[in-house]
Design a protein around this motif. Sequence first.
Motif, PDB file in Angstrom:
ATOM      1  N   LEU A 187     -40.916 -59.086 -40.096  1.00 48.79           N
ATOM      2  CA  LEU A 187     -40.095 -59.084 -38.716  1.00 48.79           C
ATOM      3  C   LEU A 187     -41.805 -58.645 -37.963  1.00 48.79           C
ATOM      4  O   LEU A 187     -41.572 -59.227 -37.014  1.00 48.79           O
ATOM      5  CB  LEU A 187     -39.039 -58.233 -38.734  1.00 48.79           C
ATOM      6  N   ALA A 188     -42.182 -57.569 -38.633  1.00 47.06           N
ATOM      7  CA  ALA A 188     -43.135 -57.235 -37.086  1.00 47.06           C
ATOM      8  C   ALA A 188     -44.174 -57.749 -36.695  1.00 47.06           C
ATOM      9  O   ALA A 188     -45.122 -57.606 -36.233  1.00 47.06           O
ATOM     10  CB  ALA A 188     -43.540 -55.556 -37.638  1.00 47.06           C
ATOM     11  N   ALA A 189     -44.289 -58.030 -38.374  1.00 48.18           N
ATOM     12  CA  ALA A 189     -45.305 -59.046 -38.968  1.00 48.18           C
ATOM     13  C   ALA A 189     -45.917 -60.576 -38.154  1.00 48.18           C
ATOM     14  O   ALA A 189     -46.643 -60.718 -37.434  1.00 48.18           O
ATOM     15  CB  ALA A 189     -46.051 -59.505 -40.052  1.00 48.18           C
ATOM     16  N   ALA A 190     -44.396 -61.121 -38.231  1.00 48.91           N
ATOM     17  CA  ALA A 190     -44.010 -62.253 -37.270  1.00 48.91           C
ATOM     18  C   ALA A 190     -44.019 -62.260 -36.125  1.00 48.91           C
ATOM     19  O   ALA A 190     -44.308 -63.074 -35.048  1.00 48.91           O
ATOM     20  CB  ALA A 190     -42.797 -62.837 -38.942  1.00 48.91           C
ATOM     21  N   VAL A 191     -43.074 -61.446 -35.143  1.00 47.22           N
ATOM     22  CA  VAL A 191     -43.262 -61.345 -33.936  1.00 47.22           C
ATOM     23  C   VAL A 191     -43.838 -60.459 -33.111  1.00 47.22           C
ATOM     24  O   VAL A 191     -43.454 -60.978 -32.267  1.00 47.22           O
ATOM     25  CB  VAL A 191     -40.903 -61.269 -33.708  1.00 47.22           C
ATOM     26  N   THR A 192     -44.672 -59.844 -33.906  1.00 46.43           N
ATOM     27  CA  THR A 192     -45.875 -58.557 -32.747  1.00 46.43           C
ATOM     28  C   THR A 192     -46.176 -59.226 -31.607  1.00 46.43           C
ATOM     29  O   THR A 192     -45.945 -59.131 -30.420  1.00 46.43           O
ATOM     30  CB  THR A 192     -45.880 -57.847 -33.531  1.00 46.43           C
ATOM     31  N   VAL A 193     -47.209 -60.576 -32.043  1.00 42.57           N
ATOM     32  CA  VAL A 193     -47.222 -61.284 -30.877  1.00 42.57           C
ATOM     33  C   VAL A 193     -46.472 -61.578 -30.641  1.00 42.57           C
ATOM     34  O   VAL A 193     -47.600 -62.324 -29.002  1.00 42.57           O
ATOM     35  CB  VAL A 193     -48.688 -62.358 -32.166  1.00 42.57           C
ATOM     36  N   PRO A 194     -45.862 -62.866 -30.661  1.00 35.42           N
ATOM     37  CA  PRO A 194     -44.982 -63.596 -29.680  1.00 35.42           C
ATOM     38  C   PRO A 194     -44.738 -62.861 -28.665  1.00 35.42           C
ATOM     39  O   PRO A 194     -44.205 -62.851 -27.678  1.00 35.42           O
ATOM     40  CB  PRO A 194     -43.539 -64.464 -30.546  1.00 35.42           C
ATOM     41  N   VAL A 195     -43.608 -61.358 -29.231  1.00 38.42           N
ATOM     42  CA  VAL A 195     -43.170 -60.869 -28.037  1.00 38.42           C
ATOM     43  C   VAL A 195     -44.291 -59.816 -27.424  1.00 38.42           C
ATOM     44  O   VAL A 195     -43.977 -59.687 -25.589  1.00 38.42           O
ATOM     45  CB  VAL A 195     -42.428 -59.197 -28.798  1.00 38.42           C
ATOM     46  N   THR A 196     -45.525 -60.034 -27.712  1.00 37.75           N
ATOM     47  CA  THR A 196     -46.648 -59.188 -26.329  1.00 37.75           C
ATOM     48  C   THR A 196     -46.472 -60.480 -25.999  1.00 37.75           C
ATOM     49  O   THR A 196     -47.084 -59.933 -24.478  1.00 37.75           O
ATOM     50  CB  THR A 196     -47.739 -59.118 -27.286  1.00 37.75           C
ATOM     51  N   GLY A 197     -46.937 -61.366 -26.060  1.00 39.13           N
ATOM     52  CA  GLY A 197     -47.316 -62.967 -25.520  1.00 39.13           C
ATOM     53  C   GLY A 197     -45.777 -62.904 -24.475  1.00 39.13           C
ATOM     54  O   GLY A 197     -46.382 -62.972 -23.335  1.00 39.13           O
ATOM     55  N   ALA A 198     -45.245 -63.018 -25.193  1.00 38.17           N
ATOM     56  CA  ALA A 198     -43.753 -62.741 -24.050  1.00 38.17           C
ATOM     57  C   ALA A 198     -43.706 -61.458 -22.795  1.00 38.17           C
ATOM     58  O   ALA A 198     -43.590 -61.578 -21.306  1.00 38.17           O
ATOM     59  CB  ALA A 198     -42.287 -62.916 -24.435  1.00 38.17           C
ATOM     60  N   LEU A 199     -44.711 -60.179 -23.407  1.00 35.43           N
ATOM     61  CA  LEU A 199     -44.790 -59.917 -22.775  1.00 35.43           C
ATOM     62  C   LEU A 199     -45.181 -59.454 -20.776  1.00 35.43           C
ATOM     63  O   LEU A 199     -46.079 -58.771 -20.509  1.00 35.43           O
ATOM     64  CB  LEU A 199     -44.165 -58.334 -22.843  1.00 35.43           C
ATOM     65  N   GLY A 200     -46.247 -61.061 -21.372  1.00 35.27           N
ATOM     66  CA  GLY A 200     -47.465 -60.728 -20.495  1.00 35.27           C
ATOM     67  C   GLY A 200     -48.588 -60.233 -20.931  1.00 35.27           C
ATOM     68  O   GLY A 200     -49.593 -60.369 -20.394  1.00 35.27           O
ATOM     69  N   GLY A 201     -48.476 -60.324 -22.642  1.00 32.63           N
ATOM     70  CA  GLY A 201     -49.841 -60.517 -22.894  1.00 32.63           C
ATOM     71  C   GLY A 201     -49.820 -58.591 -23.343  1.00 32.63           C
ATOM     72  O   GLY A 201     -51.603 -58.587 -24.055  1.00 32.63           O
ATOM     73  N   ASN A 202     -49.680 -58.012 -22.551  1.00 36.58           N
ATOM     74  CA  ASN A 202     -49.858 -56.275 -22.941  1.00 36.58           C
ATOM     75  C   ASN A 202     -49.854 -56.277 -24.465  1.00 36.58           C
ATOM     76  O   ASN A 202     -48.782 -55.514 -24.329  1.00 36.58           O
ATOM     77  CB  ASN A 202     -49.120 -56.002 -21.805  1.00 36.58           C
ATOM     78  N   TRP A 203     -50.561 -55.598 -25.092  1.00 34.55           N
ATOM     79  CA  TRP A 203     -50.574 -54.911 -26.237  1.00 34.55           C
ATOM     80  C   TRP A 203     -49.699 -52.975 -26.240  1.00 34.55           C
ATOM     81  O   TRP A 203     -49.139 -53.533 -26.915  1.00 34.55           O
ATOM     82  CB  TRP A 203     -51.890 -54.737 -26.932  1.00 34.55           C
ATOM     83  N   GLN A 204     -50.169 -53.021 -25.415  1.00 35.95           N
ATOM     84  CA  GLN A 204     -48.626 -52.092 -25.191  1.00 35.95           C
ATOM     85  C   GLN A 204     -47.680 -51.612 -25.477  1.00 35.95           C
ATOM     86  O   GLN A 204     -46.730 -50.906 -25.885  1.00 35.95           O
ATOM     87  CB  GLN A 204     -49.532 -51.289 -23.752  1.00 35.95           C
ATOM     88  N   ALA A 205     -47.374 -53.159 -24.715  1.00 38.06           N
ATOM     89  CA  ALA A 205     -46.132 -53.070 -24.403  1.00 38.06           C
ATOM     90  C   ALA A 205     -45.496 -54.039 -25.528  1.00 38.06           C
ATOM     91  O   ALA A 205     -44.523 -53.389 -26.519  1.00 38.06           O
ATOM     92  CB  ALA A 205     -45.556 -54.317 -23.641  1.00 38.06           C
ATOM     93  N   GLY A 206     -46.896 -54.579 -25.952  1.00 40.15           N
ATOM     94  CA  GLY A 206     -46.301 -55.224 -27.726  1.00 40.15           C
ATOM     95  C   GLY A 206     -46.137 -54.105 -29.081  1.00 40.15           C
ATOM     96  O   GLY A 206     -45.278 -54.646 -30.046  1.00 40.15           O
ATOM     97  N   LEU A 207     -46.555 -53.201 -28.799  1.00 38.75           N
ATOM     98  CA  LEU A 207     -46.388 -51.546 -29.692  1.00 38.75           C
ATOM     99  C   LEU A 207     -45.176 -51.170 -29.460  1.00 38.75           C
ATOM    100  O   LEU A 207     -44.782 -51.006 -30.340  1.00 38.75           O
ATOM    101  CB  LEU A 207     -47.908 -51.192 -29.849  1.00 38.75           C
ATOM    102  N   VAL A 208     -44.708 -50.455 -28.274  1.00 40.36           N
ATOM    103  CA  VAL A 208     -44.483 -49.714 -27.502  1.00 40.36           C
ATOM    104  C   VAL A 208     -42.867 -50.595 -28.235  1.00 40.36           C
ATOM    105  O   VAL A 208     -41.504 -49.895 -28.137  1.00 40.36           O
ATOM    106  CB  VAL A 208     -44.272 -49.466 -26.379  1.00 40.36           C
ATOM    107  N   VAL A 209     -42.325 -51.847 -27.927  1.00 38.97           N
ATOM    108  CA  VAL A 209     -40.701 -51.725 -28.454  1.00 38.97           C
ATOM    109  C   VAL A 209     -40.688 -52.012 -29.488  1.00 38.97           C
ATOM    110  O   VAL A 209     -39.171 -51.692 -29.637  1.00 38.97           O
ATOM    111  CB  VAL A 209     -41.320 -53.321 -28.298  1.00 38.97           C
ATOM    112  N   TRP A 210     -41.730 -51.332 -30.722  1.00 35.23           N
ATOM    113  CA  TRP A 210     -40.633 -51.107 -31.735  1.00 35.23           C
ATOM    114  C   TRP A 210     -40.085 -49.318 -32.158  1.00 35.23           C
ATOM    115  O   TRP A 210     -39.272 -49.536 -32.612  1.00 35.23           O
ATOM    116  CB  TRP A 210     -41.612 -50.912 -32.677  1.00 35.23           C
TER     117      TRP A 210
END
Length: 439
Positions: A187-210
Amino acid sequence: MPDDETQTPTLNRGPAARPSHDTRAQSHGTGAPQLPGAAEGPAPWLLRLIAVGLVLAALNLRPAITSLGALLEEVREGLHMSGSVAGVLTSVPPLCFAVFGVMAPRLARRFGAGAVVCAGMAAIAVGLVVRPYIGSTAGFLAASALALMGIAVSNILMPVIVKRWFPDRVGTMTGLYSMALALGTALAAAVTVPVTGALGGNWQAGLVVWAVLAAVAVLPWIVLVRDRTPAPGQPGPVAANAAEAPALRITRSRTAWGLACFFGLQATAAYITMGWMPQIFRDAGVSAGTAGLLLAVTMAMGVPLAFVIPRVASRLKQQGPIVVVLGLCGLIGYGGLYLAPAAGAWAWALLLGVANCAFPLALTMIGMRARSGAGVVRLSAFAQSTGYLLSIPGPLLVGVLYQHSGGWGLPIALMAGLMIPQMVAGILAGRDRTIEDEC
């Protein structure tokens, strides 16, 4: 289901073994406080809560690693991290698992296994919240190490929790949390990049959601924080004797060494796969998006098989045949990568996904190769810590061979070659005996 939870059960050999009446009689004399229903057996609601806790904990044992891998390039640019430091970062997880995993038995004896898992989930949550926003490479590594420390101790204690609370369902419960672990990884491998894109492309937000998932996993374990009943390995009228031999002599057990080598070699294969398989496919002409999807397929294969394999293994006296089947799948998959990486990409991804299911098999054997809960905690700590230590050089060596040879021939030959000792070690570890027999 055993009707005692104030003492780690002393189990007879076999997947369906239960605590003896003598053990139950002695354990009620320890004077330790009991959770609700302890006098008559664990309450059904408590067992269900522990099962939910196991699943939630397992879901959090890999996203800290695979989510970072998905955004490693963005993290490097954001922290101005050099390529060499990024390379070291990929070897930090097994190093932390080896170093911090050794602490798990002592912490479990002092505070109780449930309390340690609860603290481990909290450490994962804090580490994942802090590391994206700390603003420096050193701070990022330190916060990652905090999260990995929580993962390490929880890794060690998962088989112990299963052995203690579900002694007659070791295969089923090991399969359940192994399946959850594989699901969290994929799940983390598959959705981290799409989730980051949905959050404006901010990699910090993409990591912190977990961190949210880790925080939720803390909740079921709060019930066991105040449980001071003797955890596996904790001194007591029965557990002291059970723990003494494995604690002092486990290094004399061929089974323990075989299991440690098997665990280390399968971990080596897993980290090489997670770190390098997409690059192998991309160098063969596969698109970046498809290469990522192939890795997700490989990881996802562990979801159903991680539930099936432990159940089958727990019904067999010897697990060697399963070891051989998984090893042969790995050999065929690596052979395909060497001969036709692009033409048969999906087939090789599926076969390597099957081979990677040596992990839940190793966890199952940890629960079966010791009679007592004390033996399980010692064996789990020894096999996993030693195994992760053995796995550290693998991904680095693959990178060195790739760089100096200019192709994937030598690295793939190394991966295939490691399958042979993995099968030998697995057959040794899968024999019908326990560490108590050998110690």
